[in-house]
Design an enzyme around this catalytic site. Sequence first.
Site, mmCIF file in Angstrom:
data_model
loop_
_atom_site.group_PDB
_atom_site.id
_atom_site.type_symbol
_atom_site.label_atom_id
_atom_site.label_comp_id
_atom_site.label_asym_id
_atom_site.label_seq_id
_atom_site.Cartn_x
_atom_site.Cartn_y
_atom_site.Cartn_z
ATOM 1 C CD1 TRP A 17 -3.033 1.402 0.868
ATOM 2 C CD2 TRP A 17 -1.438 2.453 2.034
ATOM 3 N NE1 TRP A 17 -3.508 2.658 1.190
ATOM 4 C CE2 TRP A 17 -2.554 3.317 1.897
ATOM 5 C CE3 TRP A 17 -0.323 2.894 2.727
ATOM 6 C CZ2 TRP A 17 -2.561 4.609 2.440
ATOM 7 C CZ3 TRP A 17 -0.334 4.177 3.266
ATOM 8 C CH2 TRP A 17 -1.443 5.016 3.119
ATOM 9 C CG HIS A 18 3.330 2.444 3.282
ATOM 10 N ND1 HIS A 18 2.647 1.495 4.024
ATOM 11 C CD2 HIS A 18 3.343 3.562 4.049
ATOM 12 C CE1 HIS A 18 2.277 2.017 5.175
ATOM 13 N NE2 HIS A 18 2.678 3.272 5.220
ATOM 14 N N GLY A 19 3.792 1.714 -1.335
ATOM 15 C CA GLY A 19 4.477 2.012 -2.586
ATOM 16 C C GLY A 19 4.599 0.802 -3.478
#
Length: 501
Positions: free
Chosen positions: A332-334
Amino acid sequence: MLFNSFSFLIFFPVVVLVYFIIPKKIRYIWLLIASYYFYMSWNAKYALLIAFSTFVTWLSGILLGRYQQAGRDKTVCKWIVAGSFIVNLSILGFFKYFDFALQNVNLILSRFGIAVIEKPFDFILPVGISFYTFQALSYTVDVYRQDIEPEKNILKYALFVSFFPQLVAGPIERSKNLLIQIGRMDEISHKELFDCSRIAGGLMIMLWGFFQKMVIADRIAVLVDTVFDAWYFYGTVELVIAAVAFSIQIYCDFASYSTIAIGAAKVMGFDLMENFNTPYFARSIQDFWRRWHISLSTWFKDYLYIPLGGNRCGRLRRHINIMITFLVSGLWHGASWHYVVWGGIHGLYQVIGAQTRSFRDRIYAKLDTKTDSFSYRFGQGMITFVLTTFAWIFFRAQSLTQACSYIKRIFTKPDWWVLSDNSIYKLGLKLPEMNILFTSLLIMLCVSLVRYKYEEALDTFLAKQCLWFQWLVVAVLFAFIFLFGIYGPGYDASQFIYFQF
């Protein structure tokens, strides 16, 4: 539009002033217009995406309400929820993960000597798409679980999804909190709305957020960027200092956005959920995630970990659920493997901690360890900080290869002499800047200690103090921001780290 920009300095007072004086029946319409203007200041055409996501999740809520009221088969409701997730996650996946998927497919094809697939088009990642997508999807699940009634007014629901203070970087709000407050907007009189103590408290919170961002985060970022961008020139001490500095930078940068958002919302009479609670005072990785990015960690707990089975299953399955949750959190973060590895490391921390808990308890009992002593708690906190800092290296690095090389160099290139030859003042910040940074960090430490000990936010704590002390704090913060704030190259506002997610 950035919080730390001149545009926001004009935008916010105008929005608040109009919001205070217009008829209460149309307040939500004004805030909706302001929110879309705020978002469209980055890229106007991407407002269509948030509008489409809003319509799909609003419609799914209406349909769920009708089928549940009619007592229909739950299978239909599950398909409605699935449809809402498929549509929204497909949009998120296309814009955020298409390039990542194509790169990995091409890597596999190249191993077999097959021609790579050319990228058919280029596009910019819409700002805040991960945040507002998760917020909208949580509404669908809440309606399905009958935790909240479907919102029939699409404009009020659209404001819930696009509320400008927390739109692009959180906190990721829940419908049970923010949507209910939006629904009650027209019940609040102008006299109740214009509460001077509440407004002053909100402005104080915003001021603290600006201090964290402009005085600490953007200043320490110079040191972090200097070392991480040329890590192969540095040795153990500089690399460790940069890793610790990034731990501080990402906390101040991200927490500052949430703090400003909470303060801005409070000025207008809205209470947003807390997103950070002294995370670096945590005594375990599990405790860290109760304090760090609380809105996201609780989102994954409520909408992924628990549906997977949570703690209601056997030990092996429970550990698998933890690993899945943290791997997804990393993704989700990257869209890169080093983010996935970062999430996986935190998952392993939790699994190892759970597996060794009984063993550690037996060792402590045999050694008669005073687990309630300050030294023990301090040791736990230091170990937790070291573990999280190690993981942050994977988060900050540009690739998985760079992260591994960075860590390898820490253990193979000792340079302890730099502690005595002033080399640390060649890491982008000279002595005066270092002094400002250390003073600012001392101020933040004092505030964090008060928050940790008394479990009170800064504005709540100050409200209990005498008036001269309150104004002294305001004056000190304002002076630091005005005199020592970093405004970016050419005095442009510096972007928040989490905008890329």
